[in-house]
Design a protein around this motif. Structure first.
Motif, short mmCIF file in Angstrom:
data_model
loop_
_atom_site.label_atom_id
_atom_site.label_comp_id
_atom_site.label_asym_id
_atom_site.label_seq_id
_atom_site.Cartn_x
_atom_site.Cartn_y
_atom_site.Cartn_z
N ALA A 131 -30.26 50.74 18.43
CA ALA A 131 -30.53 49.55 17.84
C ALA A 131 -31.59 48.55 18.83
O ALA A 131 -32.34 47.92 18.20
CB ALA A 131 -29.27 48.82 17.71
N TYR A 132 -30.99 48.34 19.85
CA TYR A 132 -31.73 47.73 21.12
C TYR A 132 -33.42 47.97 21.09
O TYR A 132 -34.21 47.19 21.25
CB TYR A 132 -30.96 47.50 22.30
N PRO A 137 -36.80 45.18 18.06
CA PRO A 137 -37.93 44.87 18.26
C PRO A 137 -38.81 44.84 17.12
O PRO A 137 -39.66 43.97 16.67
CB PRO A 137 -38.79 46.11 19.32
N LYS A 138 -38.62 45.97 16.20
CA LYS A 138 -39.60 45.89 14.86
C LYS A 138 -38.94 44.82 13.89
O LYS A 138 -39.86 44.36 13.15
CB LYS A 138 -38.99 47.43 14.46
N VAL A 139 -37.74 44.58 13.88
CA VAL A 139 -37.25 43.48 13.04
C VAL A 139 -37.76 42.17 13.61
O VAL A 139 -38.21 41.45 12.75
CB VAL A 139 -35.68 43.60 12.95
N ALA A 141 -40.39 41.58 15.34
CA ALA A 141 -41.89 41.33 14.99
C ALA A 141 -42.21 41.05 13.55
O ALA A 141 -43.10 40.50 13.11
CB ALA A 141 -42.76 42.38 15.58
N PHE A 142 -41.34 41.85 12.80
CA PHE A 142 -41.56 41.75 11.36
C PHE A 142 -41.10 40.43 10.81
O PHE A 142 -41.89 39.71 10.22
CB PHE A 142 -40.91 42.70 10.46
N MET A 143 -40.11 39.73 11.33
CA MET A 143 -39.81 38.28 10.78
C MET A 143 -40.53 37.53 11.26
O MET A 143 -41.01 36.37 10.73
CB MET A 143 -38.43 38.23 11.30
N LEU A 144 -41.16 37.47 12.61
CA LEU A 144 -42.12 36.34 13.24
C LEU A 144 -43.58 36.43 12.41
O LEU A 144 -44.31 35.55 12.84
CB LEU A 144 -42.03 36.80 14.72
N ILE A 219 -37.86 45.93 5.10
CA ILE A 219 -38.28 46.71 6.26
C ILE A 219 -37.11 46.78 7.18
O ILE A 219 -36.79 48.20 7.63
CB ILE A 219 -39.43 45.99 6.98
N SER A 220 -36.57 45.89 7.61
CA SER A 220 -35.28 46.20 8.37
C SER A 220 -34.25 46.76 7.77
O SER A 220 -33.61 47.68 8.48
CB SER A 220 -34.73 44.62 9.05
#
Length: 254
Positions: A131-132, A137-139, A141-144, A219-220
């Motif tokens: 998870a970490y 990181p992917k979630v 990066a996607f949200m930002l 995505i997440s």
């Protein structure tokens, strides 16, 4: 004489029950003491741990997190120390629980207890690490990525810690799925046919579970649902192996 013997038997059972309660109390006290000591030690490392925790955000164009209330930074570091302490003492707590229930286990069950204990801890740690390292990181990066030049992120450290902690805890629990299916297969509660027939319902449940535990984006949810589905398939294979072994032992006995 009969009444005296009955009274002695009742007293013996009551003492046995009280002894179990006393042992349970000692286990809880030992676990709480270990949590306090280890969490207290983790407090002295909470600053570098917090820097490591916000690494996924800092790696994206130098973004930072902020504390919006005077006590938010202090409380977050305390929560982080408590979470790390709980993470570290997990094997010790499970070991104490194992010793508490060991007198009630048969010899065959005792042989399986230690491997199951190791598997439980290893799968939980593996889920948290996944998870970490992979998901967070992917979630993030996607949200930002939805920000603009006029709409910059200002993330609270308290909300960010709650987000990461929830994902890590969820994955730590989800990664126990193969072990749970293994135990249920050994007990005869589930079998491969049952699991294969219910794969559609399992898929729907996994998608709903992922939607609840992740931010509201596709995505997440896919990032979380994918590994969980792989774990479900692995559980089916484990159930097949256990069922085949049980049938072979039954055939040999006959």
């Amino acid at each position: 004489m009969t009444d005296t013997a009955d009274n002695k038997e009742i007293t013996k059972k009551e003492m046995s029950f009280l002894d179990h309660l006393d042992e349970l109390r000692s286990v809880l006290i030992a676990a709480l003491a270990a949590l306090v000591v280890v969490s207290g030690a983790c407090w002295f490392f909470s600053k570098p741990l917090l820097d490591m925790l916000v690494g996924p955000i800092s790696a994206i164009d130098g973004n930072n997190v902020y504390f919006l209330q005077p006590a938010e930074a202090f409380l977050t570091r305390m929560k982080l120390a408590l979470a790390c302490g709980s993470f570290i003492i997990l094997p010790y707590v499970l070991w104490r629980i194992y010793h508490f229930i060991m007198p009630g286990l048969h010899d065959k069950e005792r042989r399986f207890a230690v491997p199951l204990l190791l598997a439980t801890v290893s799968l939980f740690y593996l889920g948290v690490a996944f998870a970490y390292i992979v998901l967070v990181p992917k979630v993030i990066a996607f949200m930002l990525s939805f920000g603009t030049t006029s709409m910059l992120p200002m993330i609270s450290i308290g909300s960010y810690f709650a987000f990461v902690a929830r994902l890590c805890l969820a994955f730590g629990i989800v990664f126990e799925l193969p072990l749970v299916v293994f135990l249920l297969s050994v007990l005869g509660v589930v079998n491969p046919v049952m699991l294969l027939r219910g794969w559609r319902y399992a898929l729907i449940g996994i998608v709903i579970f992922s939607a609840v535990l992740t931010p509201p984006d596709v995505i997440s949810q896919l990032i979380m649902a994918g590994p969980v589905m792989v774990l479900y398939i692995s559980s089916v294979l484990i159930s097949m192996a256990v069922t085949r072994k049980r049938r072979k032992e039954k055939s040999d006995d006959e």
